[in-house]
Design a protein around this motif. Sequence first.
Motif, PDB file in Angstrom:
ATOM      1  N   ASP A  25       0.799  -1.214   0.000  1.00  0.00           N
ATOM      2  CA  ASP A  25       0.000   0.000   0.000  1.00  0.00           C
ATOM      3  C   ASP A  25       0.835   1.269   0.000  1.00  0.00           C
ATOM      4  N   LEU A  26       2.144   1.161   0.080  1.00  0.00           N
ATOM      5  CA  LEU A  26       2.983   2.356   0.154  1.00  0.00           C
ATOM      6  C   LEU A  26       3.293   2.906  -1.238  1.00  0.00           C
ATOM      7  N   ILE A  27       3.730   2.063  -2.128  1.00  0.00           N
ATOM      8  CA  ILE A  27       4.109   2.496  -3.471  1.00  0.00           C
ATOM      9  C   ILE A  27       2.929   2.205  -4.394  1.00  0.00           C
ATOM     10  N   ALA A  28       2.233   3.242  -4.773  1.00  0.00           N
ATOM     11  CA  ALA A  28       1.009   3.098  -5.552  1.00  0.00           C
ATOM     12  C   ALA A  28       1.300   2.566  -6.950  1.00  0.00           C
ATOM     13  N   ASP A  29       0.268   1.997  -7.558  1.00  0.00           N
ATOM     14  CA  ASP A  29       0.405   1.496  -8.924  1.00  0.00           C
ATOM     15  C   ASP A  29       0.899   2.580  -9.866  1.00  0.00           C
ATOM     16  N   ALA A  30       0.463   3.828  -9.644  1.00  0.00           N
ATOM     17  CA  ALA A  30       0.888   4.933 -10.500  1.00  0.00           C
ATOM     18  C   ALA A  30       2.397   5.137 -10.422  1.00  0.00           C
ATOM     19  N   VAL A  31       2.971   4.950  -9.247  1.00  0.00           N
ATOM     20  CA  VAL A  31       4.418   5.092  -9.084  1.00  0.00           C
ATOM     21  C   VAL A  31       5.133   3.959  -9.811  1.00  0.00           C
ATOM     22  N   ARG A  32       4.655   2.731  -9.644  1.00  0.00           N
ATOM     23  CA  ARG A  32       5.265   1.594 -10.347  1.00  0.00           C
ATOM     24  C   ARG A  32       5.200   1.799 -11.853  1.00  0.00           C
ATOM     25  N   LEU A  33       4.046   2.273 -12.340  1.00  0.00           N
ATOM     26  CA  LEU A  33       3.893   2.524 -13.772  1.00  0.00           C
ATOM     27  C   LEU A  33       4.884   3.589 -14.243  1.00  0.00           C
ATOM     28  N   ALA A  34       5.040   4.652 -13.459  1.00  0.00           N
ATOM     29  CA  ALA A  34       5.989   5.711 -13.826  1.00  0.00           C
ATOM     30  C   ALA A  34       7.411   5.169 -13.866  1.00  0.00           C
ATOM     31  N   LEU A  35       7.761   4.303 -12.923  1.00  0.00           N
ATOM     32  CA  LEU A  35       9.095   3.698 -12.915  1.00  0.00           C
ATOM     33  C   LEU A  35       9.301   2.842 -14.162  1.00  0.00           C
ATOM     34  N   GLU A  36       8.283   2.056 -14.513  1.00  0.00           N
ATOM     35  CA  GLU A  36       8.384   1.222 -15.707  1.00  0.00           C
ATOM     36  C   GLU A  36       8.472   2.076 -16.967  1.00  0.00           C
ATOM     37  N   GLN A  37       7.706   3.177 -17.018  1.00  0.00           N
ATOM     38  CA  GLN A  37       7.760   4.069 -18.176  1.00  0.00           C
ATOM     39  C   GLN A  37       9.121   4.739 -18.284  1.00  0.00           C
ATOM     40  N   ALA A  38       9.806   4.903 -17.161  1.00  0.00           N
ATOM     41  CA  ALA A  38      11.156   5.469 -17.174  1.00  0.00           C
ATOM     42  C   ALA A  38      12.182   4.425 -17.603  1.00  0.00           C
ATOM     43  N   GLY A  39      11.734   3.194 -17.799  1.00  0.00           N
ATOM     44  CA  GLY A  39      12.624   2.148 -18.280  1.00  0.00           C
ATOM     45  C   GLY A  39      13.139   1.209 -17.210  1.00  0.00           C
ATOM     46  N   ALA A  40      12.697   1.379 -15.973  1.00  0.00           N
ATOM     47  CA  ALA A  40      13.131   0.484 -14.900  1.00  0.00           C
ATOM     48  C   ALA A  40      12.481  -0.882 -15.074  1.00  0.00           C
ATOM     49  N   VAL A  41      13.230  -1.915 -14.727  1.00  0.00           N
ATOM     50  CA  VAL A  41      12.702  -3.276 -14.687  1.00  0.00           C
ATOM     51  C   VAL A  41      12.363  -3.544 -13.229  1.00  0.00           C
ATOM     52  N   ILE A  42      11.088  -3.710 -12.920  1.00  0.00           N
ATOM     53  CA  ILE A  42      10.661  -3.882 -11.538  1.00  0.00           C
ATOM     54  C   ILE A  42      10.869  -5.329 -11.118  1.00  0.00           C
ATOM     55  N   VAL A  43      11.594  -5.512 -10.029  1.00  0.00           N
ATOM     56  CA  VAL A  43      11.788  -6.824  -9.414  1.00  0.00           C
ATOM     57  C   VAL A  43      10.871  -6.838  -8.199  1.00  0.00           C
ATOM     58  N   GLY A  44       9.896  -7.713  -8.203  1.00  0.00           N
ATOM     59  CA  GLY A  44       8.899  -7.745  -7.148  1.00  0.00           C
ATOM     60  C   GLY A  44       7.614  -7.136  -7.683  1.00  0.00           C
ATOM     61  N   PRO A  45       6.881  -6.463  -6.843  1.00  0.00           N
ATOM     62  CA  PRO A  45       7.234  -6.115  -5.470  1.00  0.00           C
ATOM     63  C   PRO A  45       7.155  -7.316  -4.532  1.00  0.00           C
ATOM     64  N   ALA A  46       8.085  -7.341  -3.605  1.00  0.00           N
ATOM     65  CA  ALA A  46       8.110  -8.373  -2.573  1.00  0.00           C
ATOM     66  C   ALA A  46       7.274  -7.885  -1.406  1.00  0.00           C
ATOM     67  N   SER A  47       6.431  -8.764  -0.885  1.00  0.00           N
ATOM     68  CA  SER A  47       5.523  -8.370   0.189  1.00  0.00           C
ATOM     69  C   SER A  47       6.036  -8.742   1.573  1.00  0.00           C
ATOM     70  N   SER A  48       7.295  -9.229   1.644  1.00  0.00           N
ATOM     71  CA  SER A  48       7.901  -9.531   2.942  1.00  0.00           C
ATOM     72  C   SER A  48       9.413  -9.409   2.811  1.00  0.00           C
ATOM     73  N   VAL A  49      10.076  -9.278   3.945  1.00  0.00           N
ATOM     74  CA  VAL A  49      11.538  -9.211   3.951  1.00  0.00           C
ATOM     75  C   VAL A  49      12.107 -10.521   3.425  1.00  0.00           C
ATOM     76  N   GLU A  50      11.505 -11.646   3.814  1.00  0.00           N
ATOM     77  CA  GLU A  50      11.973 -12.961   3.365  1.00  0.00           C
ATOM     78  C   GLU A  50      11.935 -13.076   1.842  1.00  0.00           C
ATOM     79  N   ILE A  51      10.835 -12.627   1.241  1.00  0.00           N
ATOM     80  CA  ILE A  51      10.734 -12.668  -0.225  1.00  0.00           C
ATOM     81  C   ILE A  51      11.742 -11.710  -0.848  1.00  0.00           C
ATOM     82  N   GLY A  52      11.924 -10.534  -0.253  1.00  0.00           N
ATOM     83  CA  GLY A  52      12.923  -9.582  -0.751  1.00  0.00           C
ATOM     84  C   GLY A  52      14.324 -10.168  -0.735  1.00  0.00           C
ATOM     85  N   LEU A  53      14.671 -10.842   0.350  1.00  0.00           N
ATOM     86  CA  LEU A  53      15.987 -11.485   0.441  1.00  0.00           C
ATOM     87  C   LEU A  53      16.128 -12.584  -0.606  1.00  0.00           C
ATOM     88  N   ALA A  54      15.077 -13.361  -0.812  1.00  0.00           N
ATOM     89  CA  ALA A  54      15.116 -14.427  -1.813  1.00  0.00           C
ATOM     90  C   ALA A  54      15.298 -13.847  -3.211  1.00  0.00           C
TER      91      ALA A  54
END
Length: 131
Positions: A25-54
């Motif tokens: 709920d912190l990083i809105a879909d609009a922010v993710r879309l803007a990041l992707e439009q800027a050319g970023a490759v989104i990894v995740g989003p991970a919904s836990s620290v464990e998933i982020g570490l993996a």
Amino acid sequence: MRGWMEIGDLRLMAGKHLLIVESGDLIADAVRLALEQAGAVIVGPASSVEIGLALFDITRVDAAILDIRIEGETVFALAERLQDAGIPFVFAISHADTDIPAGYGGYRLSESPAALAQIAKALFAAHENGS
């Protein structure tokens, strides 16, 4: 003129693999879309620290945006792994009273394109300049 510089800063994200670790709920879909439009490759989003570490262990990560607290757990273990690997990251904090230990940076994320440009500079400008 300032707007053009900010758009250029967003281009720093082009082709970068950006790990996002957040509670959903912190990083809105609009922010993710803007990041992707800027050319970023989104990894995740991970919904836990464990998933982020993996994800960090199994995929390319050039930088990360971390929600400081997920499911009652702080992300400092992942932040330390990123820091040890020399991978830049920012904390996306939603509360002004969030305590970040010394030695870590932090960023209050908003949906503003200007804020995303500042994140891009924080994550990648030093690397682009050879620092």
